[in-house]
Scaffold this motif. Structure first.
Motif, PDB file in Angstrom:
ATOM      1  N   VAL A 149      13.116 -12.131  -5.271  1.00  9.07           N
ATOM      2  CA  VAL A 149      12.620 -12.560  -3.967  1.00  9.07           C
ATOM      3  C   VAL A 149      12.143 -11.315  -3.231  1.00  9.07           C
ATOM      4  O   VAL A 149      12.909 -10.392  -2.983  1.00  9.07           O
ATOM      5  CB  VAL A 149      13.716 -13.284  -3.165  1.00  9.07           C
ATOM      6  N   PHE A 150      10.863 -11.290  -2.932  1.00  5.86           N
ATOM      7  CA  PHE A 150      10.261 -10.165  -2.227  1.00  5.86           C
ATOM      8  C   PHE A 150       9.577 -10.710  -0.994  1.00  5.86           C
ATOM      9  O   PHE A 150       8.788 -11.651  -1.070  1.00  5.86           O
ATOM     10  CB  PHE A 150       9.266  -9.440  -3.136  1.00  5.86           C
ATOM     11  N   LEU A 151       9.891 -10.144   0.146  1.00  4.26           N
ATOM     12  CA  LEU A 151       9.360 -10.589   1.440  1.00  4.26           C
ATOM     13  C   LEU A 151       9.768 -12.028   1.754  1.00  4.26           C
ATOM     14  O   LEU A 151       9.055 -12.773   2.424  1.00  4.26           O
ATOM     15  CB  LEU A 151       7.830 -10.471   1.479  1.00  4.26           C
ATOM     16  N   GLY A 152      10.888 -12.452   1.210  1.00  6.82           N
ATOM     17  CA  GLY A 152      11.397 -13.792   1.485  1.00  6.82           C
ATOM     18  C   GLY A 152      10.679 -14.892   0.739  1.00  6.82           C
ATOM     19  O   GLY A 152      10.785 -16.059   1.088  1.00  6.82           O
ATOM     20  N   VAL A 153       9.920 -14.539  -0.302  1.00  2.00           N
ATOM     21  CA  VAL A 153       9.150 -15.520  -1.065  1.00  2.00           C
ATOM     22  C   VAL A 153       9.675 -15.556  -2.495  1.00  2.00           C
ATOM     23  O   VAL A 153       9.840 -14.521  -3.135  1.00  2.00           O
ATOM     24  CB  VAL A 153       7.647 -15.153  -1.069  1.00  2.00           C
ATOM     25  N   ASP A 154       9.933 -16.747  -2.988  1.00  2.00           N
ATOM     26  CA  ASP A 154      10.282 -16.917  -4.399  1.00  2.00           C
ATOM     27  C   ASP A 154       8.976 -16.969  -5.182  1.00  2.00           C
ATOM     28  O   ASP A 154       8.306 -17.990  -5.245  1.00  2.00           O
ATOM     29  CB  ASP A 154      11.087 -18.202  -4.590  1.00  2.00           C
ATOM     30  N   VAL A 191       4.171 -21.196  -9.942  1.00  2.00           N
ATOM     31  CA  VAL A 191       4.176 -22.554 -10.499  1.00  2.00           C
ATOM     32  C   VAL A 191       3.335 -23.486  -9.634  1.00  2.00           C
ATOM     33  O   VAL A 191       2.510 -24.263 -10.157  1.00  2.00           O
ATOM     34  CB  VAL A 191       5.619 -23.076 -10.636  1.00  2.00           C
ATOM     35  N   VAL A 192       3.508 -23.421  -8.326  1.00  2.00           N
ATOM     36  CA  VAL A 192       2.722 -24.272  -7.423  1.00  2.00           C
ATOM     37  C   VAL A 192       1.241 -23.936  -7.530  1.00  2.00           C
ATOM     38  O   VAL A 192       0.384 -24.832  -7.568  1.00  2.00           O
ATOM     39  CB  VAL A 192       3.220 -24.124  -5.968  1.00  2.00           C
ATOM     40  N   PHE A 193       0.913 -22.660  -7.609  1.00  2.00           N
ATOM     41  CA  PHE A 193      -0.482 -22.252  -7.732  1.00  2.00           C
ATOM     42  C   PHE A 193      -1.102 -22.791  -9.018  1.00  2.00           C
ATOM     43  O   PHE A 193      -2.214 -23.326  -9.007  1.00  2.00           O
ATOM     44  CB  PHE A 193      -0.589 -20.723  -7.696  1.00  2.00           C
ATOM     45  N   LEU A 194      -0.392 -22.667 -10.139  1.00  2.00           N
ATOM     46  CA  LEU A 194      -0.936 -23.127 -11.417  1.00  2.00           C
ATOM     47  C   LEU A 194      -1.083 -24.645 -11.471  1.00  2.00           C
ATOM     48  O   LEU A 194      -2.073 -25.160 -12.002  1.00  2.00           O
ATOM     49  CB  LEU A 194      -0.076 -22.624 -12.570  1.00  2.00           C
TER      50      LEU A 194
END
Length: 110
Positions: free
Chosen positions: A3-8, A14-17
């Motif tokens: 988790v970097f900058l509060g983002v998984d 996965v959502v992007f793909l």
């Protein structure tokens, strides 16, 4: 994933793909639906190569200045039933995607 900058980032990828794949499927389905509906259509008379030749000044008028009637070409062409069914099925994919998206967005539908 980390988790970097509060983002998984794993979930983000996965959502992007999934969004990219869904977009490709919907756009391809729409294009195939248009192509299926165009099946059986013929080009109008004179729409082929060289259709623009002689389209300058005086086109449509005879040598004596009288107007010349131009044939409209063949009448309407019927589309095969299989092409119509395929086109409708392709458009149904897009409609289903829109309805599924609305179902996911509007909480009253759940």
């Amino acid at each position: 994933m980390t988790v970097f900058l509060g983002v998984d980032w794993g979930a983000f990828v996965v959502v992007f793909l999934v969004a990219l794949a869904a977009t490709a499927v919907i756009v391809t389905s729409f294009a195939l639906g248009i192509r299926a509906f165009a099946a059986g259509a013929e080009e109008p008379a004179g729409a082929g190569a060289g259709a623009g030749a002689g389209a300058g000044a005086g086109a449509g008028a005879g040598s004596d200045g009288a107007t010349v009637a131009v044939a409209a070409g063949p009448g309407p062409v019927s589309r095969p039933a299989a092409a119509t069914a395929a086109g409708l099925a392709c458009f149904a994919v897009g409609v289903a995607a829109v309805l599924y998206g609305l179902w996911m967005i509007v909480p009253q539908f759940h």
